[in-house]
Design an enzyme around this catalytic site. Structure first.
Site, PDB file in Angstrom:
ATOM      1  N   ARG A  59     -45.946  74.624  73.630  1.00 39.13           N
ATOM      2  CA  ARG A  59     -45.638  75.612  72.601  1.00 39.13           C
ATOM      3  C   ARG A  59     -45.431  76.970  73.259  1.00 39.13           C
ATOM      4  O   ARG A  59     -45.955  77.248  74.322  1.00 39.13           O
ATOM      5  CB  ARG A  59     -46.801  75.705  71.609  1.00 39.13           C
ATOM      6  CG  ARG A  59     -46.856  74.594  70.584  1.00 39.13           C
ATOM      7  CD  ARG A  59     -48.019  74.783  69.629  1.00 39.13           C
ATOM      8  NE  ARG A  59     -49.263  75.026  70.350  1.00 39.13           N
ATOM      9  CZ  ARG A  59     -49.797  76.234  70.537  1.00 39.13           C
ATOM     10  NH1 ARG A  59     -49.224  77.311  70.046  1.00 39.13           N
ATOM     11  NH2 ARG A  59     -50.926  76.370  71.204  1.00 39.13           N
ATOM     12  N   LYS A 200     -47.036  71.943  64.719  1.00 42.29           N
ATOM     13  CA  LYS A 200     -47.919  73.107  64.578  1.00 42.29           C
ATOM     14  C   LYS A 200     -47.368  74.117  63.576  1.00 42.29           C
ATOM     15  O   LYS A 200     -48.118  74.893  62.992  1.00 42.29           O
ATOM     16  CB  LYS A 200     -48.160  73.776  65.936  1.00 42.29           C
ATOM     17  CG  LYS A 200     -49.009  72.923  66.883  1.00 42.29           C
ATOM     18  CD  LYS A 200     -50.377  72.570  66.315  1.00 42.29           C
ATOM     19  CE  LYS A 200     -51.261  71.887  67.346  1.00 42.29           C
ATOM     20  NZ  LYS A 200     -52.479  71.283  66.766  1.00 42.29           N
ATOM     21  N   SER A 238     -58.470  72.096  73.605  1.00 45.77           N
ATOM     22  CA  SER A 238     -57.885  71.082  74.483  1.00 45.77           C
ATOM     23  C   SER A 238     -58.788  70.831  75.692  1.00 45.77           C
ATOM     24  O   SER A 238     -59.284  71.769  76.310  1.00 45.77           O
ATOM     25  CB  SER A 238     -56.524  71.606  74.950  1.00 45.77           C
ATOM     26  OG  SER A 238     -55.847  70.605  75.617  1.00 45.77           O
ATOM     27  N   LYS A 242     -62.195  66.041  72.091  1.00 44.75           N
ATOM     28  CA  LYS A 242     -61.987  65.735  70.658  1.00 44.75           C
ATOM     29  C   LYS A 242     -61.490  64.315  70.426  1.00 44.75           C
ATOM     30  O   LYS A 242     -62.055  63.560  69.660  1.00 44.75           O
ATOM     31  CB  LYS A 242     -60.913  66.687  70.105  1.00 44.75           C
ATOM     32  CG  LYS A 242     -61.392  67.730  69.193  1.00 44.75           C
ATOM     33  CD  LYS A 242     -60.393  68.502  68.370  1.00 44.75           C
ATOM     34  CE  LYS A 242     -58.940  68.287  68.499  1.00 44.75           C
ATOM     35  NZ  LYS A 242     -58.238  69.052  69.485  1.00 44.75           N
ATOM     36  N   THR A 243     -60.400  63.980  71.125  1.00 39.20           N
ATOM     37  CA  THR A 243     -59.782  62.658  70.916  1.00 39.20           C
ATOM     38  C   THR A 243     -60.675  61.557  71.481  1.00 39.20           C
ATOM     39  O   THR A 243     -60.900  60.531  70.842  1.00 39.20           O
ATOM     40  CB  THR A 243     -58.386  62.620  71.582  1.00 39.20           C
ATOM     41  OG1 THR A 243     -57.604  63.683  71.023  1.00 39.20           O
ATOM     42  CG2 THR A 243     -57.680  61.312  71.329  1.00 39.20           C
ATOM     43  N   ASP A 257     -56.716  65.316  64.966  1.00 39.82           N
ATOM     44  CA  ASP A 257     -56.369  66.707  65.257  1.00 39.82           C
ATOM     45  C   ASP A 257     -56.447  67.681  64.089  1.00 39.82           C
ATOM     46  O   ASP A 257     -56.850  68.805  64.268  1.00 39.82           O
ATOM     47  CB  ASP A 257     -54.953  66.752  65.856  1.00 39.82           C
ATOM     48  CG  ASP A 257     -54.665  68.047  66.595  1.00 39.82           C
ATOM     49  OD1 ASP A 257     -55.563  68.550  67.286  1.00 39.82           O
ATOM     50  OD2 ASP A 257     -53.545  68.559  66.483  1.00 39.82           O
TER      51      ASP A 257
END
Length: 540
Positions: A59, A200, A238, A242-243, A257
């Site tokens: 991004r 996003k 990141s 989390k994942t 997410d």
């Protein structure tokens, strides 16, 4: 189905699109075939499509704008993250993109976001490239065939990577841009083929609309649910886990997410897929992600060897190599993807200073403070000359996508946590026994054991002690975890070095929080480290 596509194509004239060949809601197989035939991608040895996003492999936060008009002017927290854009310039850009796409072959996708039917938001996405359309198929929720016939969009996304703006005429910063117009309900992405801009952009839109108009808290988090219906959510930037940590063989994945927490006490996934980093990916470390990379998935910016196999260790294009795949590529999922109130919330941080405890329990004030702070640390060695870890703060664990002031989200979270009587935990997935380079990374099996213990209620009745600098409650014991690592001070060779490092990090927290202090309640302010911000290192 063919008639349906033809009728729909005529509809596109309402956007000003002329003389186009429109491919409507093509299957992943068709989109993959077209991408390969056009030389825009290749298939890996197992038949997964791999593409290159070109100049932009991530991004571009500096090129993200929100149109400033009656709806947004007094609501948005304007500044470095949320940059204003002139409504007239937006109209000019939208017309130019429409003219640019006219006369071309384009790809239209009707999908929706928000799995809870009450909050469903229909999105029509028009893309210049076939593989951008595959990304949207993977990431947004997929309507039933019967729902497509009379599909009316709430939002329109126009994605034209080949079109570049002229900053002097259009008011952008450079040729690429991602702009959201809340009044027209249109998102424009131009000059960048990085697919995450579309995802996003819609996330940013929901982060504005849901709390303002629907009393739903939007969250940058993963979520899963146990057999008894007990939901857990995991916030983290990141690289904090989390994942990884939400993929639990004993629990069903709700999503990895983006989620909403409703006034009716449910947690719902915004998305219909996952967008995971694949740098250094192995089947052993991340079995779910590894096995999800199969036909239908879309790999971005990876390098293939001579046999067409992905070299996940190769970061020569970017460190941000990724895969998108529909959530049904994961075996153990919650369908439909929503569940009841969470019992436990985890804030994940990768503390490269090695001073935060591996697990601690937060009071409501501390939870709001740490939520607004959104702390993790970048390790040394990523840039030349950086020998010390660098603290990194991202408000609400998702600052680049949050149009409102962070305290709005934090106060909603506090209120919901207290109403639902949720336990909130800070989990350090980073270093122990010293900072990065001296200590070692806390073992994933210990972190998993701590989370399992919490979910099983094993830490409800153990003794806790308070961290002298951060004020956090640390359990004195935890099943399957050596007691010696639970209080980080015990893991360092030199206690005074540990204390000075802790004060240094506490000071960073206070400095970062100054910009929020005017809007924060007393309870939130008291949730920070106990060391006063004027307490400098030389006082120790």
């Amino acid at each position: 189905m063919q008639d349906l596509k033809i009728n729909k194509t005529m509809n596109l004239e309402k956007y000003g699109l002329k003389n186009i060949v429109a491919h409507w809601n093509l299957s992943p197989e068709e989109l993959q075939k077209i991408t390969v035939e056009k030389g825009m991608g290749v298939e890996t040895s197992n038949g997964t499509l791999a593409i290159n996003t070109g100049k932009f492999t991530g991004r571009s936060p500096q090129d993200r704008f929100l149109v400033k008009d009656e709806y947004t002017k007094d609501k948005v927290w304007w500044g470095k993250v949320n940059k204003p854009f002139d409504p007239e310039n937006f109209d000019v850009l939208q017309n130019e993109i429409v003219n640019y796409l006219s006369g071309k072959e384009i790809y239209v996708r009707d999908g929706y976001v928000c799995a809870d039917p009450k909050y469903r938001t229909n999105i029509r996405t028009i893309t210049e490239y076939p593989w951008s359309n595959l990304f949207i198929y993977n990431m947004f929720l997929r309507p039933e065939l019967s729902e497509l016939e009379n599909f009316e969009e709430d939002w329109l996304v126009l994605c034209a990577p080949g079109y570049e703006a002229n900053p002097e005429i259009h008011g952008t910063r450079q040729g690429n841009f991602s702009i959201i117009n809340f009044t027209k309900k249109v998102a424009l992405v131009g000059g960048s083929a990085y697919t995450g801009e579309m995802k996003k952009g819609i996330f940013s839109a929901l982060n504005m609309i849901l709390p303002t108009d629907k009393n739903v808290l939007p969250m940058h988090c993963s979520a899963n649910v146990g057999e008894d219906g007990d939901t857990a959510i995991f916030f983290g930037l990141s690289g904090t886990g989390k994942t990884t940590l939400s993929a639990d063989p004993n629990r069903k994945l709700i999503g990895d997410d983006e989620h909403g927490w409703t006034a009716e006490n449910s947690i719902f996934n915004f998305e219909g897929g996952c967008y995971a980093k694949v740098i250094d990916l192995t089947e052993e470390k991340e079995p779910d992600i590894f096995r999800a990379i199969k036909p239908g998935a879309l790999l971005e910016n990876v390098i293939l060897n001579a046999n067409g196999e992905v070299d996940f260790m190769d970061s020569s294009i970017t460190q941000n190599t990724r895969v998108s795949y529909p959530i049904y590529h994961i075996d153990n999922i919650q369908e439909p993807s929503y569940a009841g109130n969470p019992k436990n919330i985890f804030f994940l941080t990768c503390d490269a200073f090695g001073v935060l405890p591996p697990v601690s329990k937060l009071s409501p004030g501390q939870a709001a403070y740490h939520f607004i702070s959104g702390y993790t640390a970048k390790v040394a060695g990523t840039e030349a000359g950086i020998t010390e870890p660098v603290p990194s703060f991202s408000a609400c664990f998702g600052a680049p996508f949050m149009p409102l002031h962070p305290t709005v989200y934090a106060e909603m979270l506090s209120k919901k946590m207290q109403e639902a009587n949720v336990n909130v935990w800070l989990i350090n997935t980073g270093w122990s026994g010293g900072a990065y380079g001296v200590g070692s990374r806390i073992k994933l099996k210990y972190t998993r054991a701590m989370i399992t213990a919490i979910l099983n209620g094993d830490l409800d009745n153990v003794e806790y002690e308070m961290h002298p600098i951060f004020g956090l409650d640390m359990p004195k014991e935890c099943p399957e975890v050596p007691n010696g690592i639970l209080n980080p001070i015990n893991t360092w060779d030199n206690v005074s070095t540990y204390i000075s490092k802790s004060i240094q990090l506490a000071h960073s927290f206070h400095l970062n929080f100054e910009k929020f202090a005017n809007e924060a309640s007393e309870d939130i302010l008291n949730g920070g480290p106990l060391i006063d911000e004027h307490h400098h290192l030389d006082h120790v």
